[in-house]
Design an enzyme around this catalytic site. Structure first.
Site, short mmCIF file in Angstrom:
data_model
loop_
_atom_site.label_atom_id
_atom_site.label_comp_id
_atom_site.label_asym_id
_atom_site.label_seq_id
_atom_site.Cartn_x
_atom_site.Cartn_y
_atom_site.Cartn_z
N CYS A 1 0.81 -1.24 0.00
CA CYS A 1 -0.03 0.04 0.18
C CYS A 1 0.78 1.39 0.08
O CYS A 1 2.01 1.28 0.36
CB CYS A 1 -0.90 0.06 1.07
SG CYS A 1 -1.99 -1.57 1.34
N ARG B 1 5.19 0.22 -6.21
CA ARG B 1 4.74 -0.81 -5.50
C ARG B 1 3.79 -1.67 -5.52
O ARG B 1 3.48 -2.58 -4.83
CB ARG B 1 4.52 -0.09 -3.87
CG ARG B 1 5.76 0.63 -3.52
CD ARG B 1 5.54 1.34 -2.19
NE ARG B 1 6.71 2.09 -1.75
CZ ARG B 1 7.76 1.63 -0.98
NH1 ARG B 1 7.13 0.42 -0.30
NH2 ARG B 1 8.59 2.03 -0.40
N TRP C 1 -3.12 -2.52 -1.74
CA TRP C 1 -2.65 -3.81 -2.00
C TRP C 1 -3.54 -4.85 -1.25
O TRP C 1 -3.24 -4.97 0.00
CB TRP C 1 -1.32 -3.99 -2.13
CG TRP C 1 -0.82 -5.33 -2.37
CD1 TRP C 1 -0.43 -6.10 -1.05
CD2 TRP C 1 -0.22 -5.92 -3.33
NE1 TRP C 1 -0.10 -7.45 -1.62
CE2 TRP C 1 0.31 -7.14 -3.11
CE3 TRP C 1 -0.14 -5.59 -4.69
CZ2 TRP C 1 0.77 -8.21 -4.04
CZ3 TRP C 1 0.55 -6.45 -5.67
CH2 TRP C 1 0.96 -7.80 -5.15
N ASN D 1 -1.56 1.79 6.33
CA ASN D 1 -0.55 0.77 5.53
C ASN D 1 -0.17 -0.23 6.64
O ASN D 1 0.18 0.35 7.97
CB ASN D 1 0.76 1.11 5.21
CG ASN D 1 0.40 2.07 3.81
OD1 ASN D 1 -0.40 1.95 3.13
ND2 ASN D 1 1.69 2.38 3.35
N GLY D 2 -0.18 -1.53 6.16
CA GLY D 2 0.34 -2.65 7.17
C GLY D 2 -0.73 -3.30 7.66
O GLY D 2 -1.72 -3.53 6.78
N GLU E 1 16.88 -23.84 -5.38
CA GLU E 1 16.67 -22.53 -5.28
C GLU E 1 17.56 -21.67 -5.31
O GLU E 1 17.84 -20.80 -6.27
CB GLU E 1 15.57 -22.01 -4.21
CG GLU E 1 15.25 -20.58 -4.24
CD GLU E 1 14.48 -20.16 -5.36
OE1 GLU E 1 14.03 -20.87 -6.29
OE2 GLU E 1 14.57 -18.86 -5.32
N LYS F 1 18.66 -19.26 -8.54
CA LYS F 1 19.06 -17.93 -8.43
C LYS F 1 20.48 -17.20 -9.41
O LYS F 1 20.50 -16.56 -9.95
CB LYS F 1 19.14 -17.47 -6.95
CG LYS F 1 18.07 -17.07 -6.09
CD LYS F 1 17.16 -16.18 -6.59
CE LYS F 1 15.92 -16.56 -7.73
NZ LYS F 1 14.73 -17.02 -7.50
N GLU G 1 19.98 -17.69 -13.11
CA GLU G 1 19.27 -16.50 -13.47
C GLU G 1 19.73 -15.33 -13.60
O GLU G 1 19.80 -14.54 -14.61
CB GLU G 1 17.94 -16.39 -12.77
CG GLU G 1 16.89 -17.24 -12.69
CD GLU G 1 15.58 -16.90 -11.68
OE1 GLU G 1 15.82 -16.79 -10.50
OE2 GLU G 1 14.58 -16.81 -12.22
N HIS H 1 26.30 -40.89 -7.17
CA HIS H 1 25.73 -41.69 -8.05
C HIS H 1 25.94 -40.85 -9.53
O HIS H 1 25.09 -41.31 -10.21
CB HIS H 1 24.19 -41.84 -7.72
CG HIS H 1 24.10 -42.54 -6.46
ND1 HIS H 1 24.28 -43.69 -6.34
CD2 HIS H 1 23.73 -41.98 -5.20
CE1 HIS H 1 23.99 -44.22 -4.91
NE2 HIS H 1 23.68 -43.08 -4.31
N LYS I 1 8.35 -11.50 -15.54
CA LYS I 1 8.30 -11.61 -14.33
C LYS I 1 7.13 -12.63 -14.42
O LYS I 1 6.97 -13.20 -13.29
CB LYS I 1 8.18 -10.15 -13.59
CG LYS I 1 7.41 -10.03 -12.08
CD LYS I 1 8.91 -10.78 -11.49
CE LYS I 1 8.47 -10.66 -10.01
NZ LYS I 1 9.53 -11.87 -9.26
C1 F6R Z 1 12.53 -17.39 -10.54
C2 F6R Z 1 11.18 -17.07 -10.74
C3 F6R Z 1 10.27 -17.92 -11.78
C4 F6R Z 1 8.57 -17.96 -11.11
C5 F6R Z 1 8.04 -19.11 -11.92
C6 F6R Z 1 6.51 -19.01 -11.60
O1 F6R Z 1 13.26 -16.32 -9.84
O2 F6R Z 1 10.78 -16.23 -10.35
O3 F6R Z 1 10.84 -19.25 -11.74
O4 F6R Z 1 8.79 -18.56 -9.75
O5 F6R Z 1 7.96 -18.33 -13.24
O6 F6R Z 1 6.16 -17.79 -11.32
P1 F6R Z 1 4.77 -17.54 -10.53
O7 F6R Z 1 5.07 -17.86 -8.71
O8 F6R Z 1 4.37 -16.20 -10.70
O9 F6R Z 1 3.67 -18.65 -10.59
#
Ligand code: F6R
Length: 598
Positions: free
Chosen positions: A2, A27, A75, A99-100, A474, A478, A481, A497, A593
């Site tokens: 928010c 935001r 939000w 907010n919060g 993960e 990261k 990517e 293995h 994204k």
């Molecule tokens: C990696 C990343 C992607 C998402 C994937 C699923 O950093 O962000 O691997 O996790 O594209 O996206 P959502 O969670 O929006 O379904």
């Protein structure tokens, strides 16, 4: 997240507020509203969707001349993104923006409802204005405001205006940012971040937690812990882009540092004594579920994998994990009495959405763990829990992952409670997690220094056992990517293995070695790699002399606390390596994204 903007002065107030809210658009929000007080008269407007809709709603309204105004972008966290739930929230003669999260809003709401007060919205915020007017019936206005704030638990930045005291704006702050700015024209501004104030104010006060007060044309009074404070303004920096990142170099860095706060928000209002409570699931019987299928993509898939260990360990329910793009084409069988959980930050990922439709068609009970209310995935699933991460700008997911894992862990505990299983050590650990992800400057500096040794080589293996295996996946995701270097996550015990054939000094192993989960077993696997001359960076609370590099974590009493602490280290490592390689941290090549295509 928010956004809040407030203004006292002669300018066109409606436009001043909308301009300020535009600076907070980055935001994310799903509705907006504003209220203007002028000559004792209060006008307000609300609209779902973009600020343009709000602008159109109040296009024929003008507010020139002295007065004040407050505005908000919302939000959704409690209640859908509707006009009723948008701020400002109204009482009989006052209104509030916030907010919060008000942690004890249910208690307050119950109390007020018993005394005949009717609530219009589903939000936690509305209790603030209703409680204020409840106290204002028989006490002085500022006293009523103080009594109201004293009763709130949780995180809040609040602006309240009331026709009963039409010359003052009342404000309060705890665990959510609120800034007061001023300029030479004697105008006063409020905002939840620097960006709306840049170019308009020369000096600002960043309010401390537990402060409240009021502002008018003549006076600004700030009380901290009930004591009147000397107003000490500081100069406002003039860099808007920097301000939007809260002073961090990248949105991703800001989001890593934000994790402690957002994890507190995930917990807020959901822990009662030694129990997890989810208002959203009050009327659901989840104790009869025999099997859980978790389905997601990418980072969300890793959160699903980590939680499968927790559902089996804590709730004693068989849990399996599916990659959504595989699930949708493989004629999977879903048993009756099973729960199908989809996990998605955006709520719009095409593969996950399609998998959800298939599960629903097959008659499964469906459940979404999602960061965006009203997204397609939330709307389609029978049940949902919001992860409260706020908007995530960095393409590589960080805080969204942290809040997914935390929410899923809470869900596992919640189901275990319903089944009367022992979860005695979990709540204390849950409450400790926001501390585990706080970034320590010394640690960040160490990771920055170490990162220069990991810029080449022929690949990275992140290894771990149990929930540290999905964390290894993960960590590797990261790194690849952001750095475009090859990285894999692997179960530590599986290296021998096959993959161990790759081991040499140019194979970098990042070893996750928690004390509270299979330490000795993981250590043996790491030693096998060291014996083959792999270069090893180990992460552990226990000293480990054999590795080339070592990052010492804190002694924790629960493995999930170690999980979250190590998660931050892998995020920072990927970011620092990527910065050294000159890559775009916030927008890595080839990535989007929200992946709404197959
Ligand atoms: C990696 C990343 C992607 C998402 C994937 C699923 O950093 O962000 O691997 O996790 O594209 O996206 P959502 O969670 O929006 O379904």
């Amino acid at each position: 997240m928010c956004g809040i903007v407030g203004y006292i002065g002669n300018n066109e107030k409606k436009q001043t507020i909308i301009n300020g809210l535009k600076e907070l658009e980055y935001r994310g929000y799903d509705s907006a509203g504003l209220a203007v007080m002028k000559d004792g008269e209060m006008n307000f407007f609300k609209a779902v969707g973009k600020l343009e809709n709000l602008s159109n709603k109040c296009s024929s309204f003008s507010s020139e001349g002295y007065g004040f105004a407050i505005g908000h972008t919302r939000w959704a966290t409690h209640g859908k993104p509707t006009e009723i739930n948008a701020h400002p929230h109204l009482g009989q003669y006052s209104c509030v923006i916030h907010n919060g999260i008000i942690e004890n809003y249910k208690e307050i709401k119950d109390k007020l409802e018993q005394s005949g007060i009717t609530f219009l919205s589903q939000t936690d915020t509305e209790v603030i204005v209703q409680l204020f007017e409840f106290y204002a019936k028989d006490t002085d206005i500022f006293e009523a405001f103080k009594k109201t704030i004293d009763e709130l638990r949780g995180a809040f930045a609040i602006l309240l205006i009331t026709k009963k005291d039409p010359n003052r704006v009342f404000f309060a702050k705890n665990a959510a940012p609120l800034i007061i700015g001023k300029n030479q024209e004697n105008e006063i501004y409020f905002a939840s971040g620097d960006a709306p104030l840049i170019g308009l104010c020369e000096e600002v006060i960043y309010l401390e937690d537990l402060s409240l007060g009021y502002a008018s044309k003549e006076e600004l009074a700030i009380f901290e812990n009930h004591k009147l404070k000397q107003n000490s303004f500081t100069k406002l920096s003039g860099d808007k882009a920097f301000a939007k990142k809260d002073g961090f170099r990248f949105f991703m860095e800001k989001e890593i540092y934000e994790q402690s706060r957002v994890m507190s928000e995930v917990l807020m209002g959901r822990i009662n004594g030694d129990e997890v409570v989810f208002d959203e699931l009050e009327n659901e019987d989840l104790s009869t579920i025999e099997e859980i299928t978790l389905c997601a993509c990418g980072t969300s898939y890793h959160a699903a994998m980590a939680s499968a260990y927790l559902f089996e360990r804590l709730a004693k329910i068989k849990a399996k994990v599916e990659i959504a793009s595989e699930f949708r084409y493989r004629d999977a069988v879903i048993k009756p009495n099973s729960l199908f959980i989809v996990i998605s930050q955006s709520g719009e990922t095409a593969d996950t959405l399609e998998a959800l439709k298939i599960a629903k068609e097959q008659g499964a009970k469906t459940f979404a763990i999602c960061n965006v209310d009203n997204s397609n995935i939330v709307r389609l699933a029978h049940l949902s829990l919001l992860t409260r991460a706020g908007i995530e700008k960095g393409v590589a997911s960080t805080k969204a992952f942290a809040t997914q894992v935390l929410t899923l862990w809470m869900l596992a505990i919640f189901i275990a409670q319903k089944k009367k299983l022992d979860i005695s050590t979990e709540i204390k650990a849950l409450l400790h997690t926001p501390n585990c992800v706080k970034v320590n400057a010394k640690l960040h500096e160490k990771i920055h220094r170490l990162s220069k040794r990991y810029l080449d080589g022929h690949g990275f293996f992140f290894i771990g056992r149990d929930v540290f295996y999905p964390l290894a996946l993960e960590g590797a995701l990261k790194l690849k990517e952001l750095s475009y270097l090859h990285a894999e996550g692997y179960p530590a015990g599986e290296m021998k293995h096959g993959p161990i054939a790759l081991a040499d000094s140019k194979l970098y192993t990042i070893a996750l070695m928690p004390k509270n989960m299979l330490y000795e077993k993981t250590k043996s696997n790491v030693e096998e790699l060291i014996a083959r001359d792999s270069t090893v960076l180990s992460i552990s609370p226990l000293e480990f002399d054999l590795s080339d590099d070592f990052i010492k974590t804190n002694e924790q009493s629960h493995y999930m606390c170690e999980f979250f602490e190590m998660m931050v280290i892998t995020q920072l490592l990927a970011m620092e390596i990527s910065i050294r390689l000159g890559n775009d941290v916030d927008m890595p090549r080839n990535l989007a994204k929200s992946v709404t295509v197959e």
